[in-house]
Design a protein around this motif. Structure first.
Motif, PDB file in Angstrom:
ATOM      1  N   PHE A  86      -6.379   3.397  19.525  1.00 35.23           N
ATOM      2  CA  PHE A  86      -5.064   3.967  19.235  1.00 35.23           C
ATOM      3  C   PHE A  86      -4.781   4.004  17.733  1.00 35.23           C
ATOM      4  O   PHE A  86      -4.170   4.951  17.245  1.00 35.23           O
ATOM      5  N   GLY A  87      -5.231   2.985  17.031  1.00 36.42           N
ATOM      6  CA  GLY A  87      -5.031   2.922  15.586  1.00 36.42           C
ATOM      7  C   GLY A  87      -5.790   3.990  14.821  1.00 36.42           C
ATOM      8  O   GLY A  87      -5.440   4.327  13.693  1.00 36.42           O
ATOM      9  N   ILE A  88      -6.834   4.518  15.424  1.00 37.91           N
ATOM     10  CA  ILE A  88      -7.587   5.625  14.818  1.00 37.91           C
ATOM     11  C   ILE A  88      -7.015   6.965  15.292  1.00 37.91           C
ATOM     12  O   ILE A  88      -6.805   7.880  14.498  1.00 37.91           O
ATOM     13  N   ALA A  89      -6.758   7.058  16.595  1.00 33.56           N
ATOM     14  CA  ALA A  89      -6.356   8.342  17.178  1.00 33.56           C
ATOM     15  C   ALA A  89      -5.004   8.823  16.664  1.00 33.56           C
ATOM     16  O   ALA A  89      -4.869   9.986  16.261  1.00 33.56           O
ATOM     17  N   TRP A  90      -3.985   7.950  16.690  1.00 33.21           N
ATOM     18  CA  TRP A  90      -2.638   8.429  16.365  1.00 33.21           C
ATOM     19  C   TRP A  90      -2.476   8.932  14.934  1.00 33.21           C
ATOM     20  O   TRP A  90      -1.905  10.011  14.730  1.00 33.21           O
ATOM     21  N   PRO A  91      -2.969   8.238  13.921  1.00 31.99           N
ATOM     22  CA  PRO A  91      -2.835   8.823  12.569  1.00 31.99           C
ATOM     23  C   PRO A  91      -3.524  10.182  12.434  1.00 31.99           C
ATOM     24  O   PRO A  91      -2.996  11.084  11.775  1.00 31.99           O
ATOM     25  N   LEU A  92      -4.681  10.337  13.081  1.00 34.41           N
ATOM     26  CA  LEU A  92      -5.363  11.637  13.039  1.00 34.41           C
ATOM     27  C   LEU A  92      -4.548  12.713  13.753  1.00 34.41           C
ATOM     28  O   LEU A  92      -4.429  13.841  13.262  1.00 34.41           O
ATOM     29  N   LEU A  93      -3.983  12.364  14.892  1.00 32.71           N
ATOM     30  CA  LEU A  93      -3.183  13.339  15.643  1.00 32.71           C
ATOM     31  C   LEU A  93      -1.914  13.732  14.889  1.00 32.71           C
ATOM     32  O   LEU A  93      -1.534  14.909  14.876  1.00 32.71           O
ATOM     33  N   TYR A  94      -1.268  12.766  14.247  1.00 34.60           N
ATOM     34  CA  TYR A  94      -0.088  13.096  13.441  1.00 34.60           C
ATOM     35  C   TYR A  94      -0.463  14.007  12.267  1.00 34.60           C
ATOM     36  O   TYR A  94       0.277  14.924  11.916  1.00 34.60           O
ATOM     37  N   ALA A  95      -1.629  13.772  11.669  1.00 37.57           N
ATOM     38  CA  ALA A  95      -2.089  14.634  10.572  1.00 37.57           C
ATOM     39  C   ALA A  95      -2.362  16.050  11.083  1.00 37.57           C
ATOM     40  O   ALA A  95      -2.005  17.034  10.412  1.00 37.57           O
ATOM     41  N   LEU A  96      -2.977  16.172  12.256  1.00 31.74           N
ATOM     42  CA  LEU A  96      -3.214  17.499  12.833  1.00 31.74           C
ATOM     43  C   LEU A  96      -1.904  18.211  13.151  1.00 31.74           C
ATOM     44  O   LEU A  96      -1.777  19.423  12.949  1.00 31.74           O
ATOM     45  N   MET A  97      -0.909  17.450  13.640  1.00 34.85           N
ATOM     46  CA  MET A  97       0.416  18.039  13.893  1.00 34.85           C
ATOM     47  C   MET A  97       1.000  18.597  12.602  1.00 34.85           C
ATOM     48  O   MET A  97       1.531  19.712  12.579  1.00 34.85           O
ATOM     49  N   ALA A  98       0.927  17.804  11.543  1.00 30.45           N
ATOM     50  CA  ALA A  98       1.494  18.228  10.252  1.00 30.45           C
ATOM     51  C   ALA A  98       0.788  19.469   9.725  1.00 30.45           C
ATOM     52  O   ALA A  98       1.446  20.403   9.243  1.00 30.45           O
ATOM     53  N   LEU A  99      -0.530  19.491   9.822  1.00 28.48           N
ATOM     54  CA  LEU A  99      -1.279  20.657   9.350  1.00 28.48           C
ATOM     55  C   LEU A  99      -0.962  21.886  10.204  1.00 28.48           C
ATOM     56  O   LEU A  99      -0.790  22.995   9.686  1.00 28.48           O
ATOM     57  N   SER A 100      -0.857  21.701  11.512  1.00 28.11           N
ATOM     58  CA  SER A 100      -0.510  22.798  12.400  1.00 28.11           C
ATOM     59  C   SER A 100       0.846  23.401  12.035  1.00 28.11           C
ATOM     60  O   SER A 100       0.987  24.624  11.912  1.00 28.11           O
ATOM     61  N   LEU A 101       1.840  22.543  11.856  1.00 29.26           N
ATOM     62  CA  LEU A 101       3.164  23.050  11.509  1.00 29.26           C
ATOM     63  C   LEU A 101       3.165  23.712  10.142  1.00 29.26           C
ATOM     64  O   LEU A 101       3.820  24.739   9.941  1.00 29.26           O
ATOM     65  N   THR A 102       2.403  23.183   9.206  1.00 26.83           N
ATOM     66  CA  THR A 102       2.301  23.794   7.878  1.00 26.83           C
ATOM     67  C   THR A 102       1.740  25.209   7.989  1.00 26.83           C
ATOM     68  O   THR A 102       2.263  26.141   7.370  1.00 26.83           O
ATOM     69  N   LEU A 103       0.684  25.364   8.767  1.00 27.37           N
ATOM     70  CA  LEU A 103       0.094  26.697   8.958  1.00 27.37           C
ATOM     71  C   LEU A 103       1.078  27.645   9.638  1.00 27.37           C
ATOM     72  O   LEU A 103       1.184  28.813   9.260  1.00 27.37           O
ATOM     73  N   TYR A 104       1.782  27.143  10.624  1.00 30.57           N
ATOM     74  CA  TYR A 104       2.748  27.972  11.339  1.00 30.57           C
ATOM     75  C   TYR A 104       3.902  28.399  10.430  1.00 30.57           C
ATOM     76  O   TYR A 104       4.301  29.564  10.444  1.00 30.57           O
ATOM     77  N   ILE A 105       4.403  27.477   9.649  1.00 31.06           N
ATOM     78  CA  ILE A 105       5.493  27.801   8.720  1.00 31.06           C
ATOM     79  C   ILE A 105       5.055  28.874   7.729  1.00 31.06           C
ATOM     80  O   ILE A 105       5.822  29.757   7.373  1.00 31.06           O
ATOM     81  N   GLY A 106       3.782  28.815   7.311  1.00 37.93           N
ATOM     82  CA  GLY A 106       3.273  29.754   6.314  1.00 37.93           C
ATOM     83  C   GLY A 106       2.844  31.099   6.857  1.00 37.93           C
ATOM     84  O   GLY A 106       2.560  32.020   6.089  1.00 37.93           O
ATOM     85  N   CYS A 107       2.788  31.249   8.179  1.00 37.85           N
ATOM     86  CA  CYS A 107       2.344  32.538   8.726  1.00 37.85           C
ATOM     87  C   CYS A 107       3.486  33.552   8.668  1.00 37.85           C
ATOM     88  O   CYS A 107       4.638  33.205   8.464  1.00 37.85           O
ATOM     89  N   GLY A 108       3.159  34.796   8.880  1.00 41.33           N
ATOM     90  CA  GLY A 108       4.134  35.874   8.701  1.00 41.33           C
ATOM     91  C   GLY A 108       5.022  36.146   9.902  1.00 41.33           C
ATOM     92  O   GLY A 108       5.225  37.305  10.245  1.00 41.33           O
ATOM     93  N   VAL A 109       5.540  35.125  10.498  1.00 40.11           N
ATOM     94  CA  VAL A 109       6.420  35.294  11.649  1.00 40.11           C
ATOM     95  C   VAL A 109       7.851  35.474  11.164  1.00 40.11           C
ATOM     96  O   VAL A 109       8.260  34.854  10.179  1.00 40.11           O
ATOM     97  N   ASN A 110       8.618  36.303  11.878  1.00 42.84           N
ATOM     98  CA  ASN A 110      10.011  36.474  11.465  1.00 42.84           C
ATOM     99  C   ASN A 110      10.775  35.152  11.636  1.00 42.84           C
ATOM    100  O   ASN A 110      10.372  34.286  12.412  1.00 42.84           O
ATOM    101  N   ARG A 111      11.856  35.044  10.932  1.00 40.83           N
ATOM    102  CA  ARG A 111      12.604  33.787  10.851  1.00 40.83           C
ATOM    103  C   ARG A 111      13.074  33.288  12.215  1.00 40.83           C
ATOM    104  O   ARG A 111      12.957  32.100  12.528  1.00 40.83           O
ATOM    105  N   ARG A 112      13.583  34.160  13.061  1.00 44.51           N
ATOM    106  CA  ARG A 112      14.094  33.759  14.372  1.00 44.51           C
ATOM    107  C   ARG A 112      12.980  33.177  15.232  1.00 44.51           C
ATOM    108  O   ARG A 112      13.115  32.134  15.851  1.00 44.51           O
TER     109      ARG A 112
END
Length: 159
Positions: free
Chosen positions: A51-77
């Motif tokens: 768990f000590g290995i898995a959770w920090p990696l999963l939180y990092a993947l979540m952050a990277l995923s959201l960063t990519l999504y925020i940066g994509c060309g989707v309309n604001r709504r």
């Protein structure tokens, strides 16, 4: 260069946020390791160090995923829908450890993790048309959550 810097700063901010929320949840849940070891566990339950290995990696993947999504060309709504769903799943993730470990409410924890599974599955589906990589980065998290759901059912049944 400005776009790259914005990407890095957004990622770092989201990384601190997701890891911080995970750490706060673990802190509020109390002695997770001790409580986990005291439980009657189902087959395939991993050792605590996983768990000590898995959770920090999963939180990092979540952050990277959201960063990519925020940066994509989707309309604001439409982007707001994905961000809202991300926030909901992160809140459910935060609650689960507290309910399950601090509260010892295993069946309530099962309801929460099922809602979390559904929220993350919906997030993967909603994000995919706009950022394939943002969607793919959430798949290890979803698989881990499904495994955690199995563990939750086992703990609830055995304890």
């Amino acid at each position: 260069m400005k776009k790259e810097l914005r990407f890095v700063l957004t990622f770092l901010g989201l990384l601190v946020l997701t890891e911080g929320i995970g750490a706060l949840s673990a802190y509020l849940a109390g002695d997770i390791k001790g409580k986990y070891l005291a439980l009657e566990l189902p087959p395939l339950s991993p050792p605590t160090w996983v768990f000590g290995i898995a959770w920090p990696l999963l939180y990092a993947l979540m952050a990277l995923s959201l960063t990519l999504y925020i940066g994509c060309g989707v309309n604001r709504r439409r982007k707001q829908v994905g961000i809202s769903l991300f926030t909901i799943q992160l809140f459910l993730n935060f609650l689960w450890s507290i309910i399950f470990f601090a509260g010892g409410l295993y069946w309530v924890g099962l309801v929460v993790i099922i809602l979390l599974d559904l929220a993350v599955a919906a997030l993967v589906i909603i994000v995919r048309p706009h950022s394939l990589w943002a969607s793919r980065l959430l798949l290890p998290y979803l698989v881990w959550l499904l495994f955690a759901t199995y563990l939750t059912v086992g703990v609830a049944a055995y304890n």
